[in-house]
Design a protein around this motif. Sequence first.
Motif, short mmCIF file in Angstrom:
data_model
loop_
_atom_site.label_atom_id
_atom_site.label_comp_id
_atom_site.label_asym_id
_atom_site.label_seq_id
_atom_site.Cartn_x
_atom_site.Cartn_y
_atom_site.Cartn_z
N VAL A 7 0.89 -1.10 -0.01
CA VAL A 7 0.01 -0.26 0.05
C VAL A 7 0.88 1.23 -0.02
O VAL A 7 1.72 1.44 0.84
CB VAL A 7 -0.88 -0.12 1.13
CG1 VAL A 7 -1.68 1.46 1.21
CG2 VAL A 7 -1.55 -1.09 1.22
N ASP A 8 0.79 2.31 -1.10
CA ASP A 8 1.39 3.15 -1.08
C ASP A 8 1.22 4.12 0.17
O ASP A 8 -0.13 4.56 0.69
CB ASP A 8 1.00 4.25 -2.34
CG ASP A 8 1.86 5.37 -2.60
OD1 ASP A 8 2.38 5.92 -1.44
OD2 ASP A 8 1.88 5.66 -3.61
N PRO A 9 2.04 4.48 1.03
CA PRO A 9 2.03 5.13 2.18
C PRO A 9 1.26 6.59 1.80
O PRO A 9 0.41 6.98 3.01
CB PRO A 9 3.53 5.43 2.67
CG PRO A 9 4.39 5.12 1.63
CD PRO A 9 3.53 4.29 0.67
N LEU A 10 1.43 7.17 0.74
CA LEU A 10 0.89 8.44 0.63
C LEU A 10 -0.71 8.29 0.35
O LEU A 10 -1.48 9.10 0.71
CB LEU A 10 1.26 9.31 -0.61
CG LEU A 10 2.88 9.67 -0.45
CD1 LEU A 10 3.31 10.47 -1.84
CD2 LEU A 10 2.94 10.86 0.56
N VAL A 11 -1.06 6.85 -0.29
CA VAL A 11 -2.35 6.76 -0.39
C VAL A 11 -3.06 6.55 0.99
O VAL A 11 -4.21 6.99 1.14
CB VAL A 11 -2.77 5.51 -1.34
CG1 VAL A 11 -4.09 5.24 -1.34
CG2 VAL A 11 -2.16 5.89 -2.78
N ASP A 12 -2.37 5.83 1.91
CA ASP A 12 -2.65 5.52 3.23
C ASP A 12 -2.86 6.79 3.97
O ASP A 12 -3.82 7.16 4.71
CB ASP A 12 -1.87 4.66 3.82
CG ASP A 12 -2.48 4.08 5.31
OD1 ASP A 12 -3.34 3.60 5.23
OD2 ASP A 12 -1.61 4.25 6.05
N PHE A 32 3.21 11.56 -9.09
CA PHE A 32 4.58 11.94 -9.31
C PHE A 32 5.22 11.88 -7.67
O PHE A 32 6.15 12.64 -7.42
CB PHE A 32 4.77 13.30 -9.91
CG PHE A 32 4.38 13.35 -11.28
CD1 PHE A 32 4.82 12.63 -12.44
CD2 PHE A 32 2.95 14.00 -11.62
CE1 PHE A 32 4.15 12.86 -13.64
CE2 PHE A 32 2.55 14.02 -12.67
CZ PHE A 32 3.19 13.44 -13.75
N GLY A 33 4.69 10.92 -7.12
CA GLY A 33 5.49 10.84 -5.88
C GLY A 33 4.83 12.03 -4.72
O GLY A 33 5.58 12.16 -3.66
N GLU A 34 3.88 12.70 -4.96
CA GLU A 34 3.26 13.63 -3.98
C GLU A 34 1.73 13.51 -3.82
O GLU A 34 1.11 13.30 -4.73
CB GLU A 34 3.59 14.93 -4.65
CG GLU A 34 5.13 15.36 -4.80
CD GLU A 34 5.45 16.88 -5.09
OE1 GLU A 34 4.38 17.67 -5.34
OE2 GLU A 34 6.46 17.10 -5.07
N LEU A 35 1.38 13.83 -2.59
CA LEU A 35 0.15 13.72 -2.12
C LEU A 35 -0.69 15.21 -2.43
O LEU A 35 -0.26 15.98 -1.85
CB LEU A 35 0.00 13.14 -0.82
CG LEU A 35 -1.58 13.47 -0.21
CD1 LEU A 35 -2.55 12.51 -1.11
CD2 LEU A 35 -1.58 12.95 1.30
N THR A 36 -1.71 15.40 -3.08
CA THR A 36 -2.57 16.55 -3.04
C THR A 36 -3.92 16.34 -2.87
O THR A 36 -4.40 15.54 -3.24
CB THR A 36 -2.57 17.25 -4.86
OG1 THR A 36 -1.02 17.19 -5.32
CG2 THR A 36 -3.01 18.27 -4.76
N ARG A 91 5.83 15.64 1.98
CA ARG A 91 5.49 16.72 1.76
C ARG A 91 4.03 16.64 1.00
O ARG A 91 3.64 15.55 0.69
CB ARG A 91 5.90 17.83 0.34
CG ARG A 91 7.50 18.19 0.81
CD ARG A 91 8.10 18.42 -0.53
NE ARG A 91 9.67 18.94 -0.07
CZ ARG A 91 10.22 19.96 0.32
NH1 ARG A 91 9.27 20.89 0.68
NH2 ARG A 91 11.40 20.21 0.47
N ILE A 92 3.21 17.65 1.31
CA ILE A 92 1.65 17.47 1.05
C ILE A 92 1.28 18.84 0.36
O ILE A 92 1.84 19.94 0.83
CB ILE A 92 0.93 17.02 2.21
CG1 ILE A 92 -0.65 16.87 1.68
CG2 ILE A 92 0.80 18.31 3.22
CD1 ILE A 92 -1.32 16.24 2.93
#
Length: 205
Positions: A7-12, A32-36, A91-92
Motif C-alpha cells: 500500500v502506497d504510504p501516501l495513499v494511506d 509523481f510521488g506527491e499527495l495533493t 510533503r503535501i
Amino acid sequence: MDEAIQVDPLVDLGQHIAGALGAAVIAQEVAFGELTLTVARDSIISVATFLRDDAKCRFISFTDICGADYPERDERFEVVYQFMSPHLNHRIRVKLRADDVTPVPSITGVFRGADWFERETYDLFGVLFSGHQDLRRILTDYGFDGHPLRKDFPVSGFVQVRYDEERKRVVYEPVQLMQEYRDFDYLSPWEGTDYVLPGDEKAKQ
C-alpha cells in the motif's frame, strides 16, 4: 503463498486525512510521488491545524502559498499551500478554489509564516484573506493598478515608470509602445515566400 499487497504510504495518509476531516476534503490524489488534497475553502484553518497537530501527520513546516489563475472558471483562482513533515519525510499540497470577492480564511493563526505569502497571493492575483492582520501589497508599488499574475493582465502593464530630469523625480505615465502591432510570420525568403530581401535579388535567379 501470495505476496502481501504493498500500500502506497501516501495513499494511506490521504485516506487517513480524508477520513478524519470528512466533507472538508473534496478530493485527494497521488501523482509523481506527491499527495495533493483539494479542500473546501472555508475549511482551510481546520485542515491546516489537523495537518500540523495530528500524530500521524505532523506537517509542522509550512513552506509556501501560491496562486493559479483559470479565467474560464466561476471561481477562477486556486490557492495552493505546501507543507512538509520532517517526521514522515513527506510533503503535501493542499488546494482550494477562490475568487476575487469571497475571502479565504487566513491561516496565519496556525502558521505565522503564512503572513507574507498571503500578502503576495493577494498582491499578484487579488485573492482576499479574511483575518489577516496586514493585508496590503508586498511586491508591487504603491497605487499599482491590477494584479500582474492574472492571465488577463496585459504583458506591457498599464503604466510605465521613468525618472524625469526636469521634475527631478520618478513619474508614472501610460504605456506607450514605440511601434504599431505587427503580425510576424517568422518566415525567411528561403522558406518559400515571394518576398526578396533588398540586396538579395540573386535569391530569385
